[in-house]
Design a protein around this motif. Structure first.
Motif, PDB file in Angstrom:
ATOM      1  N   THR A  58       0.825  -1.202   0.000  1.00 48.32           N
ATOM      2  CA  THR A  58       0.000   0.000   0.000  1.00 48.32           C
ATOM      3  C   THR A  58       0.864   1.260   0.000  1.00 48.32           C
TER       4      THR A  58
ATOM      5  N   ASP B  52     -17.591  -0.031  10.476  1.00 49.81           N
ATOM      6  CA  ASP B  52     -16.742   0.510   9.415  1.00 49.81           C
ATOM      7  C   ASP B  52     -17.254   0.091   8.054  1.00 49.81           C
ATOM      8  N   LEU B  88      -9.104   4.870   1.635  1.00 52.95           N
ATOM      9  CA  LEU B  88      -8.553   3.970   2.657  1.00 52.95           C
ATOM     10  C   LEU B  88      -7.135   4.374   3.026  1.00 52.95           C
ATOM     11  N   ALA B  89      -6.333   4.752   2.008  1.00 55.32           N
ATOM     12  CA  ALA B  89      -4.932   5.112   2.266  1.00 55.32           C
ATOM     13  C   ALA B  89      -4.825   6.383   3.089  1.00 55.32           C
ATOM     14  N   ALA B  91      -7.039   7.509   5.217  1.00 54.58           N
ATOM     15  CA  ALA B  91      -7.490   7.242   6.587  1.00 54.58           C
ATOM     16  C   ALA B  91      -6.555   6.313   7.340  1.00 54.58           C
ATOM     17  N   LEU B  92      -5.656   5.630   6.595  1.00 57.07           N
ATOM     18  CA  LEU B  92      -4.865   4.547   7.201  1.00 57.07           C
ATOM     19  C   LEU B  92      -4.033   4.997   8.392  1.00 57.07           C
ATOM     20  N   ARG B  93      -3.396   6.189   8.273  1.00 54.48           N
ATOM     21  CA  ARG B  93      -2.527   6.627   9.357  1.00 54.48           C
ATOM     22  C   ARG B  93      -3.216   7.609  10.301  1.00 54.48           C
ATOM     23  N   ASN B  95      -7.189   7.173  11.088  1.00 55.39           N
ATOM     24  CA  ASN B  95      -8.325   6.491  11.699  1.00 55.39           C
ATOM     25  C   ASN B  95      -8.742   5.372  10.761  1.00 55.39           C
ATOM     26  N   PRO B  96      -7.968   4.273  10.734  1.00 54.98           N
ATOM     27  CA  PRO B  96      -8.141   3.295   9.657  1.00 54.98           C
ATOM     28  C   PRO B  96      -9.502   2.615   9.648  1.00 54.98           C
ATOM     29  N   TYR B  97      -9.994   2.368   8.419  1.00 53.93           N
ATOM     30  CA  TYR B  97     -11.195   1.575   8.246  1.00 53.93           C
ATOM     31  C   TYR B  97     -10.773   0.118   8.179  1.00 53.93           C
ATOM     32  N   TYR B 119      -7.635  -3.941   3.616  1.00 54.74           N
ATOM     33  CA  TYR B 119      -7.979  -2.884   4.578  1.00 54.74           C
ATOM     34  C   TYR B 119      -6.849  -1.884   4.752  1.00 54.74           C
ATOM     35  N   ILE B 120      -5.602  -2.272   4.369  1.00 54.50           N
ATOM     36  CA  ILE B 120      -4.525  -1.280   4.420  1.00 54.50           C
ATOM     37  C   ILE B 120      -4.284  -0.653   3.053  1.00 54.50           C
TER      38      ILE B 120
END
Lengths: 204, 204
Positions: A58, B52, B88-89, B91-93, B95-97, B119-120
């Motif tokens: 990713t 989520d 997704l990317a 939000a990853l760092r 508040n990850p979904y 998911y990542i």
């Protein structure tokens, strides 16, 4: 389990006589499970500059998108392509920006610079550049790759011989690493042409 | 744990998902629809954290619709998949979904396509994909029986084989599955495979 070993990768770049080669494996995994066997890890920035991104997929995708964006802006402003040395400094700067929350990637950069002189370098995930005159490696199979390259490499190989050497080094190294493999992807770049080849190795 | 899987056929793509909504040891309902219709020609099957999943898929659905309102033309499947990956990317760092996604769509020029989005936020275009504990069985069955350009009947037969494997070999196997299909005529529900029927809720 390290985050660098989540997806699995193997990357190597080698310098030849007025040419370079960059090669990667083709596996995309999620820890022990293989998701795809055709995952691209080497990206073209311009005709004479390639970057391979190992580590977390990713982050490799995000980083690649950011780098393409920066290079396209550079092209618009400067009306020319970036030199490999400059690009390597750009990648290093972008990685260090995230020093305390890094991209989990290890890039391998290979290009033809001024007067078509081959340039290769690698860096760690926070942008510590490592220039080399012969070869650079990255990924989960890096330790095997160091050994294979050290023994197989000789300076000033031509494009054909360089292709053979880098392919053998890649395939023999990924066969000792369960997280990388499922074939190989090799680019051999000379001042006049770019040859892209797919290798078939042990498909496991 | 939730199972979602999908595959691409001759001129269509199919996504199937289990339909149990589980909270620890309790099954809240067995007819939960986890495959959202993004627009007329796109499906998004999602698995992961319940809240989520519901929120994120709805967010993507509304943004896909917004694009169409603003620009007068719908997004391509590739564009929708890349947009989803981008969200997704980002939000990853922060508040990850915790949502894994299989996106399927049909475009006039490209035909059917299927995208695997972790998911990542690892994105990859594939012919067959699966998530969850059921993926161990789904991917193996699909590796064995999948061919390019299958007809709808052959593909549904394969989906049923996968569902049978999951039901018989997974210790806490979901009883019910929903199957949705997308082709040139649009995205729609194809069938349910139920072995337990929820008691109907009496009208108040």
């Amino acid at each position: 389990m390290s985050i660098f070993e989540y997806n699995g990768s193997a990357l190597v770049a080698m310098v030849g006589k007025n040419c370079f080669a960059i090669a990667s494996d083709r596996r995309l995994g999620v820890q022990l499970q293989t998701i795809a066997t055709d995952f691209q890890k080497i990206y073209k920035i311009h005709e004479k500059l390639f970057i391979g991104l190992s580590g977390l997929a990713t982050d490799a995708q995000t980083l690649y998108q950011r780098l393409v964006f920066r290079h396209k802006l550079y092209q618009l402003r400067e009306e020319r392509d970036m030199k490999p040395e400059t690009f390597a400094s750009l990648v290093s700067a972008i990685l260090y920006e995230k020093r305390f929350g890094p991209y989990f990637c290890q890039p391998v950069i290979a290009g033809l610079g001024d007067e078509d002189k081959p340039f290769i370098c690698t860096m760690d995930s926070i942008g510590a550049k490592e220039l080399a005159k012969d070869f650079v490696v990255a990924g989960t199979a890096s330790e095997s790759l160091y050994g294979a390259c050290e023994s197989m490499f000789k300076p000033d190989m031509d494009a054909e011989e360089l292709f053979e050497t880098i392919s053998q080094a890649l395939l023999s190294s990924v066969d000792r690493d369960c997280l990388s493999g499922w074939g190989g992807h090799v680019y051999v770049v000379t001042p006049t042409e770019v040859t892209e080849r797919i290798l078939k190795g042990r498909m496991d | 744990m939730e199972s979602v899987f999908g595959l691409v056929g001759k001129d269509f793509a199919i996504v199937a998902a289990d339909s149990s909504a589980v909270h620890s040891i309790l099954v809240h309902k067995t007819n939960e629809d986890k495959i959202m219709l993004l627009d007329s020609h796109k499906l998004m099957g999602a698995s992961g954290e319940t809240g989520d999943r519901a929120q994120f898929t709805e967010y993507i659905q509304k943004n896909v619709a917004l694009y169409q309102f603003r620009n007068g033309i719908p997004l391509t499947t590739a564009a929708a998949a890349n947009f989803t990956r981008g969200e997704l990317a980002t939000a990853l760092r922060k508040n990850p979904y915790m949502v894994n996604i299989i996106m399927a769509g049909h475009d006039k020029d490209v035909g059917p396509s299927l995208y695997f989005i972790d998911y990542i936020a690892s994105l990859h275009k594939l012919d067959k994909a699966a998530f969850g504990y059921g993926s161990y069985f789904a991917l193996s069955m699909m590796d064995r029986h999948y061919r390019k350009d299958m007809t709808v009947e052959e593909a549904i037969d394969l989906v049923d084989k996968v569902i049978m494997e999951i039901r018989s070999r997974l210790v806490v196997a979901p009883p019910n599955f929903v199957i949705k299909i997308v082709d040139k005529d649009g995205a729609r529900e194809y069938a349910w495979r139920e072995s337990i029927k929820d008691a109907p809720v009496p009208a108040v």
